[in-house]
Design a protein around this motif. Structure first.
Motif, PDB file in Angstrom:
ATOM      1  N   ASN A  99      -4.901   7.990  -7.845  1.00  0.00           N
ATOM      2  CA  ASN A  99      -5.123   6.559  -7.595  1.00  0.00           C
ATOM      3  C   ASN A  99      -5.254   6.289  -6.099  1.00  0.00           C
ATOM      4  OD1 ASN A  99      -2.984   6.505 -10.152  1.00  0.00           O
ATOM      5  ND2 ASN A  99      -4.812   5.264 -10.374  1.00  0.00           N
ATOM      6  N   ASN A 118      -6.804   5.019  -2.395  1.00  0.00           N
ATOM      7  CA  ASN A 118      -7.388   3.794  -1.864  1.00  0.00           C
ATOM      8  C   ASN A 118      -8.808   4.059  -1.385  1.00  0.00           C
ATOM      9  OD1 ASN A 118      -5.054   2.124  -2.158  1.00  0.00           O
ATOM     10  ND2 ASN A 118      -4.163   3.195  -0.412  1.00  0.00           N
ATOM     11  N   ASP A 175     -14.606   1.852  -4.864  1.00  0.00           N
ATOM     12  CA  ASP A 175     -13.322   1.382  -5.384  1.00  0.00           C
ATOM     13  C   ASP A 175     -13.539   0.705  -6.729  1.00  0.00           C
ATOM     14  OD1 ASP A 175     -14.482  -0.998  -4.635  1.00  0.00           O
ATOM     15  OD2 ASP A 175     -12.773  -1.756  -3.541  1.00  0.00           O
ATOM     16  N   SER A 176     -12.509   0.576  -7.473  1.00  0.00           N
ATOM     17  CA  SER A 176     -12.442  -0.105  -8.768  1.00  0.00           C
ATOM     18  C   SER A 176     -13.363   0.479  -9.833  1.00  0.00           C
ATOM     19  CB  SER A 176     -12.696  -1.611  -8.609  1.00  0.00           C
ATOM     20  OG  SER A 176     -14.056  -1.872  -8.313  1.00  0.00           O
ATOM     21  N   ASN A 224      -7.896   2.537  -6.293  1.00  0.00           N
ATOM     22  CA  ASN A 224      -7.365   1.175  -6.266  1.00  0.00           C
ATOM     23  C   ASN A 224      -8.459   0.225  -5.835  1.00  0.00           C
ATOM     24  OD1 ASN A 224      -4.634   1.847  -6.939  1.00  0.00           O
ATOM     25  ND2 ASN A 224      -4.429   2.672  -4.877  1.00  0.00           N
ATOM     26  N   SER A 225      -8.517  -0.905  -6.514  1.00  0.00           N
ATOM     27  CA  SER A 225      -9.535  -1.877  -6.132  1.00  0.00           C
ATOM     28  C   SER A 225      -9.082  -2.655  -4.908  1.00  0.00           C
ATOM     29  CB  SER A 225      -9.847  -2.831  -7.279  1.00  0.00           C
ATOM     30  OG  SER A 225      -8.682  -3.329  -7.843  1.00  0.00           O
ATOM     31  N   THR A 226     -10.054  -3.044  -4.132  1.00  0.00           N
ATOM     32  CA  THR A 226      -9.786  -3.814  -2.938  1.00  0.00           C
ATOM     33  C   THR A 226      -9.549  -5.256  -3.349  1.00  0.00           C
ATOM     34  OG1 THR A 226     -11.222  -2.362  -1.697  1.00  0.00           O
ATOM     35  CG2 THR A 226     -10.703  -4.468  -0.685  1.00  0.00           C
TER      36      THR A 226
END
Length: 148
Positions: free
Chosen positions: A20, A22, A95-96, A126-128
């Protein structure tokens, strides 16, 4: 004349230090190829082409050569019970979205167990989560007033 068919059981697995990460974080992938025998394997090759969302940074290997552009890791010979390792550092550039990284191993000899020749590993970056909040010190200013 008697012919003996050479067979092997080459297995591949993969781990990642962070499932997971960033956005823009560097992560480390470790790919291991082992020959369970009963015979030595020749011309062992691994396809490890990085998927969209991962950018290649650098790699190290204890056996053979890896081409980050083609994704081909030419190991060469792997004796019975020998393990070859490739470590790749990548940067997460999406991301995401789930990112699945697939690795595949082959050799010249017949592999009697093909079920362990492919390994998939998925990371979920991880989504921003960014928000902006704007506040004024005076919602009804007059011309010439200073607002903050």
């Amino acid at each position: 004349m008697t012919f003996v068919r050479v067979i092997t059981n080459i297995i591949v697995n993969k781990t990642v230090n962070n499932t997971n990460p960033n956005y823009l974080e560097n992560i480390t992938w470790t790919i291991n190829v082992k020959n369970l025998g009963p015979d030595n394997a020749t011309n062992v090759k691994v396809t490890e082409l990085l998927p969209d969302g991962l950018t290649y940074i650098k790699h190290t290997t204890n056996n053979g050569t890896y081409n980050s552009t083609t994704g081909l890791w030419n190991i060469g010979n792997v004796n019975v019970d020998e393990t070859a390792t490739l470590i790749i550092i990548t940067q997460v550039t999406k991301d995401s979205h789930n990112i699945t990284n697939t690795v595949n191993v082959t050799s010249t000899e017949k592999d009697w167990n093909m079920t362990n020749n492919v390994y998939n590993l998925t990371i979920v970056p991880n989504s921003t989560d960014l928000s902006i909040k704007k506040e004024l010190s005076n919602a009804n200013p007059y011309i010439g007033d200073t607002i903050t």
